[in-house]
Design a protein around this motif. Structure first.
Motif, PDB file in Angstrom:
ATOM      1  N   ALA A  53      42.295  -4.287 -40.534  1.00  0.00           N
ATOM      2  CA  ALA A  53      40.933  -4.151 -41.074  1.00  0.00           C
ATOM      3  C   ALA A  53      40.998  -3.803 -42.562  1.00  0.00           C
ATOM      4  O   ALA A  53      40.266  -4.381 -43.381  1.00  0.00           O
ATOM      5  CB  ALA A  53      40.168  -3.074 -40.305  1.00  0.00           C
ATOM      6  N   ALA A  54      41.908  -2.890 -42.911  1.00  0.00           N
ATOM      7  CA  ALA A  54      42.068  -2.523 -44.329  1.00  0.00           C
ATOM      8  C   ALA A  54      42.560  -3.720 -45.139  1.00  0.00           C
ATOM      9  O   ALA A  54      42.122  -3.941 -46.279  1.00  0.00           O
ATOM     10  CB  ALA A  54      43.032  -1.340 -44.448  1.00  0.00           C
ATOM     11  N   ALA A  55      43.463  -4.524 -44.546  1.00  0.00           N
ATOM     12  CA  ALA A  55      43.999  -5.698 -45.251  1.00  0.00           C
ATOM     13  C   ALA A  55      42.902  -6.741 -45.470  1.00  0.00           C
ATOM     14  O   ALA A  55      42.827  -7.359 -46.534  1.00  0.00           O
ATOM     15  CB  ALA A  55      45.159  -6.298 -44.459  1.00  0.00           C
ATOM     16  N   VAL A  56      42.040  -6.936 -44.466  1.00  0.00           N
ATOM     17  CA  VAL A  56      40.952  -7.912 -44.595  1.00  0.00           C
ATOM     18  C   VAL A  56      40.043  -7.496 -45.744  1.00  0.00           C
ATOM     19  O   VAL A  56      39.632  -8.322 -46.570  1.00  0.00           O
ATOM     20  CB  VAL A  56      40.134  -8.013 -43.277  1.00  0.00           C
ATOM     21  CG1 VAL A  56      38.881  -8.866 -43.482  1.00  0.00           C
ATOM     22  CG2 VAL A  56      40.985  -8.602 -42.162  1.00  0.00           C
ATOM     23  N   GLN A  57      39.751  -6.182 -45.827  1.00  0.00           N
ATOM     24  CA  GLN A  57      38.869  -5.701 -46.890  1.00  0.00           C
ATOM     25  C   GLN A  57      39.527  -5.830 -48.259  1.00  0.00           C
ATOM     26  O   GLN A  57      38.903  -6.271 -49.214  1.00  0.00           O
ATOM     27  CB  GLN A  57      38.440  -4.264 -46.592  1.00  0.00           C
ATOM     28  CG  GLN A  57      37.223  -4.268 -45.675  1.00  0.00           C
ATOM     29  CD  GLN A  57      37.075  -3.036 -44.808  1.00  0.00           C
ATOM     30  OE1 GLN A  57      37.960  -2.166 -44.805  1.00  0.00           O
ATOM     31  NE2 GLN A  57      35.986  -2.948 -44.081  1.00  0.00           N
ATOM     32  N   THR A  58      40.819  -5.485 -48.332  1.00  0.00           N
ATOM     33  CA  THR A  58      41.543  -5.612 -49.604  1.00  0.00           C
ATOM     34  C   THR A  58      41.567  -7.068 -50.066  1.00  0.00           C
ATOM     35  O   THR A  58      41.375  -7.371 -51.242  1.00  0.00           O
ATOM     36  CB  THR A  58      42.994  -5.094 -49.450  1.00  0.00           C
ATOM     37  OG1 THR A  58      42.941  -3.795 -48.888  1.00  0.00           O
ATOM     38  CG2 THR A  58      43.717  -5.041 -50.782  1.00  0.00           C
ATOM     39  N   ALA A  59      41.812  -7.964 -49.105  1.00  0.00           N
ATOM     40  CA  ALA A  59      41.939  -9.385 -49.448  1.00  0.00           C
ATOM     41  C   ALA A  59      40.585 -10.041 -49.688  1.00  0.00           C
ATOM     42  O   ALA A  59      40.505 -11.102 -50.299  1.00  0.00           O
ATOM     43  CB  ALA A  59      42.672 -10.108 -48.318  1.00  0.00           C
ATOM     44  N   GLY A  60      39.511  -9.438 -49.170  1.00  0.00           N
ATOM     45  CA  GLY A  60      38.197 -10.087 -49.227  1.00  0.00           C
ATOM     46  C   GLY A  60      38.172 -11.331 -48.355  1.00  0.00           C
ATOM     47  O   GLY A  60      37.511 -12.317 -48.668  1.00  0.00           O
ATOM     48  N   ALA A  61      38.916 -11.277 -47.251  1.00  0.00           N
ATOM     49  CA  ALA A  61      39.023 -12.463 -46.389  1.00  0.00           C
ATOM     50  C   ALA A  61      37.763 -12.642 -45.550  1.00  0.00           C
ATOM     51  O   ALA A  61      37.122 -11.673 -45.148  1.00  0.00           O
ATOM     52  CB  ALA A  61      40.234 -12.328 -45.459  1.00  0.00           C
ATOM     53  N   THR A  62      37.420 -13.900 -45.287  1.00  0.00           N
ATOM     54  CA  THR A  62      36.274 -14.186 -44.421  1.00  0.00           C
ATOM     55  C   THR A  62      36.718 -14.803 -43.096  1.00  0.00           C
ATOM     56  O   THR A  62      35.917 -14.920 -42.172  1.00  0.00           O
ATOM     57  CB  THR A  62      35.271 -15.133 -45.111  1.00  0.00           C
ATOM     58  OG1 THR A  62      35.999 -16.269 -45.583  1.00  0.00           O
ATOM     59  CG2 THR A  62      34.583 -14.444 -46.275  1.00  0.00           C
ATOM     60  N   VAL A  63      37.982 -15.210 -43.031  1.00  0.00           N
ATOM     61  CA  VAL A  63      38.529 -15.727 -41.769  1.00  0.00           C
ATOM     62  C   VAL A  63      39.857 -15.028 -41.514  1.00  0.00           C
ATOM     63  O   VAL A  63      40.656 -14.870 -42.440  1.00  0.00           O
ATOM     64  CB  VAL A  63      38.772 -17.256 -41.832  1.00  0.00           C
ATOM     65  CG1 VAL A  63      39.304 -17.769 -40.491  1.00  0.00           C
ATOM     66  CG2 VAL A  63      37.507 -17.999 -42.223  1.00  0.00           C
TER      67      VAL A  63
END
Lengths: 266, 317
Positions: free
Chosen positions: B77-87
């Motif tokens: 979850a932290a990585a998704v937020q850091t990356a700004g990923a949408t998928v």
């Protein structure tokens, strides 16, 4: 101890199953208690029986979310031996995906634990209809409980729980402290069948009906509108048709290889 | 361009085919990045670059494997937020699906499992009700989490490789608080055969093998196939439960499925009816498996399979 077992009313996998309606939801007209939930129920019954049963203040609550017919899964659970039944039902729940389902179930579990929180929430490893296995993990996340999923064995020593989980490349021993959420596989036990005594006793047991208002959930958070995924289309896969059938006359192995070669599978 | 984050748990010494498939799929959807857990070997890092990863995220904690899924979901979850990923793309294993499940709740993101293809607009394709329907589904949330079945697409390296930058993601300190701990781990002996869910060919046995998987194993080895089994065979203890195919076991979708001594009750069909070609060998001509077999042999598997194995070896000289 107090154990809540989640039981689901699912279409019988022995027959053809169908998707229906605008949201392509599962047709539940020919439904039964999900086979995989019987293992969770058995695990719960064994745990309370080892602790003096209901006479010693232990209980197993069977909780099912679903339309009117889902009460049958609760009734079957009572016949098998659950102490009480709870049926969470509300028209607004129709079409809920795993996220919306776990939201409603988490609220129902909190509601049932308002006086005495449950020590354990037990589920099957998956439902035999959706088969996503998402709900147990999502419930653990929502309820902030330790997650012990796909348990093929389960032991309790006071508040310390030990379980075995078999993966493809390794097997793990897991340890957690109660309260916890546990999902069990079909390897954990041999579920009992309801006997005559159980069927008669079930008639005297209570089934509580809960609606979204009872558990404090806004209807907009569940159902198709509250779901985070939407099924856009559903197509029946064309039925497989029988191909060539031969009877072995001493050379079927060679004919098999010829077939594989012709299909470019060698 | 959409940022697509591929989660790879313990990549090991060599990147698995399933991971290469995820990276290939990620490139078709946007700009791929990788969040991994565990050690990163040089060969794996090189493969990630060759497959177009723009950024490699690693966790600040090294003890995520000591817990069951919860802390890995917190890290992701932290990585998704850091990356700004949408998928987010993960494997479809039991553990990966559970990480995806919890990640979905943490991010308010829709999770779709058992995905076999994704369109550029995010529409995911899967089959449901034991392969009797194919459906398309879409996450209605800003972030979509998809768990993808292996063997869904052919892995292909990127046209131009990348030199991914490495970023450490802070795992929240509370991540391990309410988590079950892994106190012991036993590695299972490797069979040397392909993984059942990834195999191109599966040879499966049931009640009819009567405790002797020998002829099936010989044929599987000649074909480079994995061994599977019906519930009757695993319940009898003739083979490990992890070989079980069917509703309460694994679902396989190989190019070729050879069913030997299995009647083909609905529960078993459920695990294999999306196989491209089905071959069935059974003594009983009335077995339901013959209704769906492309090539059926009414005969004794102990005669037919060894003859086929010998013929394959002969043809290969």
């Amino acid at each position: 101890m107090k154990i809540i077992v989640l039981v689901k009313h699912v279409p019988d996998a022995q027959f053809d199953r169908h998707l229906t309606g605008p949201g392509n939801t599962t047709d539940r007209s020919e439904s039964i208690l999900s086979e995989l939930d019987e293992y969770a129920l058995e695990a719960a019954l064994q745990l309370i029986e080892a602790r003096g049963g209901e006479a010693a203040g232990n209980k197993v609550i069977a909780l099912s979310m679903g339309p009117a017919g889902a009460v049958n899964a609760v009734k079957k659970s009572l016949q098998i031996g659950a102490s009480e039944g709870v049926h969470l039902t509300d028209e607004a729940l129709a079409g809920s995906d795993a996220a919306a389902t776990s939201l409603a179930l988490a609220a129902a579990i909190r509601h049932l634990g308002a006086d005495t929180p449950a020590d354990l929430v037990l589920t099957g490893m998956a439902s035999t209809d959706g088969e996503t296995s998402l709900v147990p993990a999502q419930l653990a996340e929502r309820l902030d409980l330790p997650q012990v999923t796909f348990a093929s064995s389960l032991e309790l020593d006071g508040a310390r729980l030990t379980a075995r989980r078999d993966g493809d490349t390794h097997a793990d021993t897991l340890e957690a402290t109660l309260p916890a959420l546990v999902s069990v596989t079909d390897q954990i036990n041999d579920p009992r069948y309801p006997n005559f005594k159980g069927i008669m006793a079930a008639k005297k047991k209570t089934i509580t009906t809960l609606t979204l208002a009872d558990i404090g959930v806004d209807p907009a958070q569940v159902g198709r509108s509250g779901s985070w995924t939407a099924v856009d289309s559903a197509d029946v896969r064309p039925a497989r048709t029988a191909g060539t059938i031969i009877t072995d006359e001493g050379d079927a192995g060679i004919k098999l290889v010829e077939f594989l070669a012709a299909q470019k599978l060698l | 361009m959409a940022k697509v984050l591929v989660f790879i748990d313990n990549p090991g010494q060599v990147l698995k085919k399933a991971s290469l498939e995820l990276l290939t799929m990620a490139r078709s959807l946007g700009e791929p990045a990788v969040a991994f857990n565990g050690e990163l070997h040089d060969d794996v890092a090189a493969a990630l670059a060759a497959y177009g990863a723009q950024t490699l995220y690693r966790p600040s904690a090294t003890d995520l494997d000591d817990y069951l899924v919860g802390p890995k979901a917190s890290y992701l979850a932290a990585a998704v937020q850091t990356a700004g990923a949408t998928v987010v793309l993960t494997e479809n294993s039991a553990e990966a699906k559970e990480i995806a499940a919890r990640l979905g709740i943490k991010l308010g993101a829709g999770v779709i499992t058992d995905v076999v293809a994704v369109d550029t607009d995010g529409t995911a394709h899967k089959s449901v009700l034991a392969g009797s329907y194919t459906t398309t589904a879409k996450a209605t949330t800003p972030v979509a989490v998809l768990t993808v079945k292996s063997n869904s697409i052919t892995p292909e390296p990127a046209v131009t490789g990348t030199a991914p930058e490495s970023v450490t993601v802070q795992v929240p300190e509370t991540a391990t608080a309410a988590s079950a701990r892994v106190t012991a781990r036993t590695e299972k002996a490797a069979s040397g055969r392909p993984d059942l869910t990834e195999a191109r060919i599966v040879v499966a046995g049931g009640r009819g093998v009567d405790g002797n998987f020998g002829p099936l194993e010989d044929l599987a080895d000649a074909l480079g196939a994995a061994i599977g089994a019906s519930r009757a065979a695993t319940d009898a203890g003739w083979i490990g439960h992890d070989a079980q195919i069917g509703q309460t076991g694994k679902t396989v979708s190989p190019q070729l499925y050879i069913s030997a001594g299995i009647s083909g009750a609905i529960q078993q069909k459920a695990g294999m009816q999306t196989a491209k070609v089905i071959v069935a060998v059974n003594k009983d001509a009335e077995s339901p498996v013959f209704e769906i077999a492309d090539f059926g042999i009414v005969g004794d598997l102990f005669q037919v399979l060894p003859q086929a194995t010998a013929e394959i070896k002969k043809r290969r000289g």
